[in-house]
Design an enzyme around this catalytic site. Structure first.
Site, PDB file in Angstrom:
ATOM      1  N   GLY A  69       0.180 -10.929  -2.257  1.00 15.49           N
ATOM      2  CA  GLY A  69       0.610  -9.464  -2.063  1.00 15.49           C
ATOM      3  C   GLY A  69       1.682  -9.808  -0.779  1.00 15.49           C
ATOM      4  O   GLY A  69       1.681 -10.606  -0.189  1.00 15.49           O
ATOM      5  N   GLN A  74       6.800  -5.994   5.718  1.00 14.25           N
ATOM      6  CA  GLN A  74       6.667  -7.264   6.132  1.00 14.25           C
ATOM      7  C   GLN A  74       7.914  -7.932   5.783  1.00 14.25           C
ATOM      8  O   GLN A  74       8.484  -9.049   6.361  1.00 14.25           O
ATOM      9  CB  GLN A  74       5.646  -8.012   5.289  1.00 14.25           C
ATOM     10  CG  GLN A  74       4.409  -7.758   5.455  1.00 14.25           C
ATOM     11  CD  GLN A  74       3.240  -8.378   4.659  1.00 14.25           C
ATOM     12  OE1 GLN A  74       3.033  -8.145   3.459  1.00 14.25           O
ATOM     13  NE2 GLN A  74       3.001  -9.639   5.022  1.00 14.25           N
ATOM     14  N   CYS A 127      -2.707 -13.528   5.994  1.00 15.82           N
ATOM     15  CA  CYS A 127      -1.837 -12.682   5.994  1.00 15.82           C
ATOM     16  C   CYS A 127      -0.479 -13.411   6.183  1.00 15.82           C
ATOM     17  O   CYS A 127      -0.337 -14.141   7.088  1.00 15.82           O
ATOM     18  CB  CYS A 127      -1.919 -11.493   6.945  1.00 15.82           C
ATOM     19  SG  CYS A 127      -0.546 -10.299   7.117  1.00 15.82           S
ATOM     20  N   LEU A 128       0.379 -13.382   5.326  1.00 16.68           N
ATOM     21  CA  LEU A 128       1.659 -14.110   5.756  1.00 16.68           C
ATOM     22  C   LEU A 128       2.471 -13.763   6.719  1.00 16.68           C
ATOM     23  O   LEU A 128       3.330 -14.359   7.253  1.00 16.68           O
ATOM     24  CB  LEU A 128       2.527 -13.577   4.364  1.00 16.68           C
ATOM     25  CG  LEU A 128       2.344 -13.980   3.167  1.00 16.68           C
ATOM     26  CD1 LEU A 128       3.009 -13.582   1.832  1.00 16.68           C
ATOM     27  CD2 LEU A 128       1.990 -15.460   2.877  1.00 16.68           C
ATOM     28  N   HIS A 169      -5.918  -4.653   1.461  1.00 22.93           N
ATOM     29  CA  HIS A 169      -4.824  -5.323   2.495  1.00 22.93           C
ATOM     30  C   HIS A 169      -3.422  -4.758   2.440  1.00 22.93           C
ATOM     31  O   HIS A 169      -2.847  -4.573   3.517  1.00 22.93           O
ATOM     32  CB  HIS A 169      -5.016  -6.759   2.156  1.00 22.93           C
ATOM     33  CG  HIS A 169      -4.188  -7.866   3.040  1.00 22.93           C
ATOM     34  ND1 HIS A 169      -4.881  -8.833   3.804  1.00 22.93           N
ATOM     35  CD2 HIS A 169      -2.732  -7.758   3.390  1.00 22.93           C
ATOM     36  CE1 HIS A 169      -3.796  -9.276   4.545  1.00 22.93           C
ATOM     37  NE2 HIS A 169      -2.723  -8.698   4.391  1.00 22.93           N
ATOM     38  N   GLU A 170      -2.896  -4.636   1.117  1.00 26.02           N
ATOM     39  CA  GLU A 170      -1.254  -4.361   1.238  1.00 26.02           C
ATOM     40  C   GLU A 170      -1.287  -2.722   1.471  1.00 26.02           C
ATOM     41  O   GLU A 170      -0.333  -2.157   2.021  1.00 26.02           O
ATOM     42  CB  GLU A 170      -0.914  -4.795  -0.328  1.00 26.02           C
ATOM     43  CG  GLU A 170      -1.032  -6.050  -0.710  1.00 26.02           C
ATOM     44  CD  GLU A 170      -0.335  -7.001   0.366  1.00 26.02           C
ATOM     45  OE1 GLU A 170       0.690  -6.652   1.121  1.00 26.02           O
ATOM     46  OE2 GLU A 170      -0.824  -8.271   0.593  1.00 26.02           O
ATOM     47  N   HIS A 173      -1.213  -2.250   5.352  1.00 27.77           N
ATOM     48  CA  HIS A 173       0.139  -2.689   5.631  1.00 27.77           C
ATOM     49  C   HIS A 173       0.978  -1.574   6.016  1.00 27.77           C
ATOM     50  O   HIS A 173       1.740  -1.212   6.898  1.00 27.77           O
ATOM     51  CB  HIS A 173       0.875  -3.646   4.962  1.00 27.77           C
ATOM     52  CG  HIS A 173       0.659  -5.258   5.255  1.00 27.77           C
ATOM     53  ND1 HIS A 173       0.948  -5.733   6.627  1.00 27.77           N
ATOM     54  CD2 HIS A 173       0.235  -6.257   4.559  1.00 27.77           C
ATOM     55  CE1 HIS A 173       0.488  -7.087   6.611  1.00 27.77           C
ATOM     56  NE2 HIS A 173       0.188  -7.327   5.352  1.00 27.77           N
TER      57      HIS A 173
HETATM   58 ZN    ZN Z   1      -0.558  -9.042   4.866  1.00 26.92          ZN
END
Ligand code: ZN
Length: 215
Positions: A69, A74, A127-128, A169-170, A173
């Protein structure tokens, strides 16, 4: 945190600049204020062709990372847009314990979610924007997700298992929330530690050894 609303012209210029080099986009790490802002609802600030190119770049960036995701903030774009896709590869036992079923590629526009039932599930996630680390987050096992897709069509759908975790999660964000805000602090583990110690299908062994509660 309040900041002036970005105009469509500003957002268009920002996205065009991001896309001009091609290839995966740079991913911002925790600490960048755009990750803590509430994303602007998307209501056509980008024209359809630019939106399509932006979504394609988000997908390419997510797959290259690799991740399951990616939310627009981000990559520095404060719009309520995220992409998700999970091919759900890995040991069968772990996939089953986590309810990790394939999640075909899709675009979430202006998503919001609410729990469907009381059940929660706690697993390591990462998480990226927090590279190198994972932590156990207890999340709703089932959520009802509402919003739109990239063409403005209404979405109203129930997600369960790992796909429910991904969409929570997304969506978080887009509200300026990182998974660390909802994770068990004592579960924080480096990727190396997770690979070495916490690859069990469930987080029970980690909870006992590291000293945190599971729901
Ligand atoms: Zn994330």
């Amino acid at each position: 945190m309040s900041s002036p609303r970005p105009t469509p012209a500003l957002l268009t210029r920002q996205v065009e600049e991001l896309l001009q080099h091609g290839g995966p986009l740079p991913i911002l790490a925790a600490g960048d204020p755009v990750l803590r802002g509430v994303a602007e609802p998307y209501d056509g600030q980008l024209d359809d062709a630019l939106l399509d190119r932006f979504v394609a770049a988000l997908r390419e960036t997510m797959l290259a990372a690799p991740g399951v995701g990616l939310a627009a903030p981000q990559v520095g774009v404060p719009l309520s847009i995220a992409v998700v896709e999970d091919k759900a590869r890995g040991p069968r036992e772990a996939l089953e314990a986590r309810g990790r079923t394939p999640l075909p590629f899709r675009v979430l526009v202006n998503p919001s979610y609410e729990p469907e039932g009381e059940a929660r599930a706690a697993f390591f996630e990462g998480c990226l924007s927090v590279p190198g680390w994972q932590a156990v987050a207890a999340r709703y096992a089932r959520v009802r997700l509402r919003g739109q897709d990239e063409r403005g069509r209404a979405v109203d759908e129930v997600f369960a298992g790992w796909p429910a975790r991904i969409v929570q999660h997304e969506t978080d964000h887009l509200n300026g929330t990182l998974y660390l805000d909802v994770a068990e602090p004592r579960s924080l583990s480096s990727n190396e530690a997770v690979a070495r110690c916490w690859s069990q299908p469930t987080a029970e062994t980690a909870a006992e050894a590291l000293g945190f509660e599971l729901p």
